[in-house]
Design an enzyme around this catalytic site. Sequence first.
Site, mmCIF file in Angstrom:
data_model
loop_
_atom_site.group_PDB
_atom_site.id
_atom_site.type_symbol
_atom_site.label_atom_id
_atom_site.label_comp_id
_atom_site.label_asym_id
_atom_site.label_seq_id
_atom_site.Cartn_x
_atom_site.Cartn_y
_atom_site.Cartn_z
ATOM 1 C CD GLU A 106 -2.943 0.834 2.450
ATOM 2 O OE1 GLU A 106 -3.522 -0.274 2.574
ATOM 3 O OE2 GLU A 106 -3.099 1.783 3.224
ATOM 4 C CG ASP A 108 -1.693 4.541 2.893
ATOM 5 O OD1 ASP A 108 -2.428 4.080 2.037
ATOM 6 O OD2 ASP A 108 -1.427 3.968 3.976
ATOM 7 C CD GLU A 110 -4.196 7.489 6.024
ATOM 8 O OE1 GLU A 110 -5.177 6.746 6.159
ATOM 9 O OE2 GLU A 110 -3.236 7.509 6.822
ATOM 10 C CD GLN A 123 -0.432 9.137 9.235
ATOM 11 O OE1 GLN A 123 -0.244 9.686 10.310
ATOM 12 N NE2 GLN A 123 -1.180 8.059 9.126
ATOM 13 C CB THR A 124 3.246 9.758 3.130
ATOM 14 O OG1 THR A 124 4.441 10.097 3.839
ATOM 15 C CG2 THR A 124 2.762 10.963 2.336
ATOM 16 C CG ASN A 125 2.271 4.069 6.626
ATOM 17 O OD1 ASN A 125 3.429 3.661 6.609
ATOM 18 N ND2 ASN A 125 1.392 3.676 7.539
ATOM 19 N NE ARG A 134 8.692 0.129 5.951
ATOM 20 C CZ ARG A 134 8.241 -1.013 5.420
ATOM 21 N NH1 ARG A 134 7.126 -1.024 4.719
ATOM 22 N NH2 ARG A 134 8.927 -2.128 5.573
ATOM 23 C CD GLU A 135 2.653 5.274 10.918
ATOM 24 O OE1 GLU A 135 3.804 5.109 11.385
ATOM 25 O OE2 GLU A 135 1.722 4.469 11.090
ATOM 26 C CG ASP A 199 -11.133 6.614 15.664
ATOM 27 O OD1 ASP A 199 -11.206 7.296 14.611
ATOM 28 O OD2 ASP A 199 -10.816 5.405 15.657
ATOM 29 C CD1 TRP A 200 -8.194 7.229 13.444
ATOM 30 C CD2 TRP A 200 -6.420 8.345 12.671
ATOM 31 N NE1 TRP A 200 -8.198 7.126 12.067
ATOM 32 C CE2 TRP A 200 -7.119 7.803 11.576
ATOM 33 C CE3 TRP A 200 -5.259 9.105 12.425
ATOM 34 C CZ2 TRP A 200 -6.697 7.993 10.247
ATOM 35 C CZ3 TRP A 200 -4.843 9.290 11.112
ATOM 36 C CH2 TRP A 200 -5.556 8.731 10.033
ATOM 37 N N GLY A 204 -4.645 13.833 17.566
ATOM 38 C CA GLY A 204 -4.671 12.499 18.151
ATOM 39 C C GLY A 204 -6.040 12.044 18.622
#
Length: 293
Positions: A106, A108, A110, A123-125, A134-135, A199-200, A204
């Site tokens: 994947e 990502d 986000e 955010q990438t991963n 691996r954020e 929720d996140w 956070g």
Amino acid sequence: MASSLWTLCLVLISLVSVAFAVAPRRSVDVPFGRNYVPSWAYDHIKYFNGGSEIQLHLDKYTGTGFQSKGSYLFGHFSMHIKMVPGDSAGTVTAFYLSSQNSEHDEIDFEFLGNRTGQPYILQTNVFTGGKGDREHRIYLWFDPTKAYHRYSVLWNMYQIVFFVDDIPIRVFKNCKDLGVKFPFNQPMKVYNSLWNADDWATRGGLEKTDWSKAPFIAHYKGFHIDGCEASVNARYCATQGKRWWDQPQYQDLDQAQWRRLRWVRRKFTIYNYCTDRARYPQVPPECKRDRDI
Ligand SMILES: *[C@@H]1O[C@H](CO)[C@@H](O)[C@H](O)[C@H]1NC(C)=O
């Protein structure tokens, strides 16, 4: 004379092949229907100008999303997106590639919303063989809700590059030689979605989605995909090495791109898993190539 004609001929041939190798990048006009279909909550997708622009709507009943018709092994994928404006806290807008199997790969993007006037986080991963964590997190150097910006992924055998308006913000090198899996044999589809993740997502999870502000609307255009199309079970790409994004100049960033990446990292980094010693006392092997660039 014959030999100079021959030389001219060779020059012409190489000019033509370079032109093809460097490819059409005018991607802004590709309509939705050429490459994509809705995935869920069809009635929360709105179409404009014959599908050259769309909106995703999120309300308290549901988010929505769309996915590529094809599956791909390598390629260049981009989306022009204008993020949810105003109070977008709790929302996540995602643009990603995924093989969606048990040991999935994947890639990502986000975008985490925020309260009015507070900055989004990008955010990438990267997941390989089912392993993510691996954020990277950055702030953007512009307000992504004011205008369309182009978000792209370049994926070939050598590297995965994340771009924002053609500025590289992250490179994930093939580190097979260091024992790290790299996505190469599991075709991926491209996905876009808008959903509630209060929720996140924002501070956070402290900031909740304010449903009195619904519907939350993200805008999309330029549904560009230039990949090696593969059946879901394909293990390799038939055009391997023959497409523009496969050529030697795309095996690494050039000098100017490294400079820009360094600028992004110096000025906008919030988080990088490669420097998180509390979480990873032992530095993950691929981080060697995420060196101080
Ligand atoms: C939201 O704004 C706060 C305060 O400026 C900031 O700390 C946070 O990083 C921002 N973004 C998200 C997604 O939480």
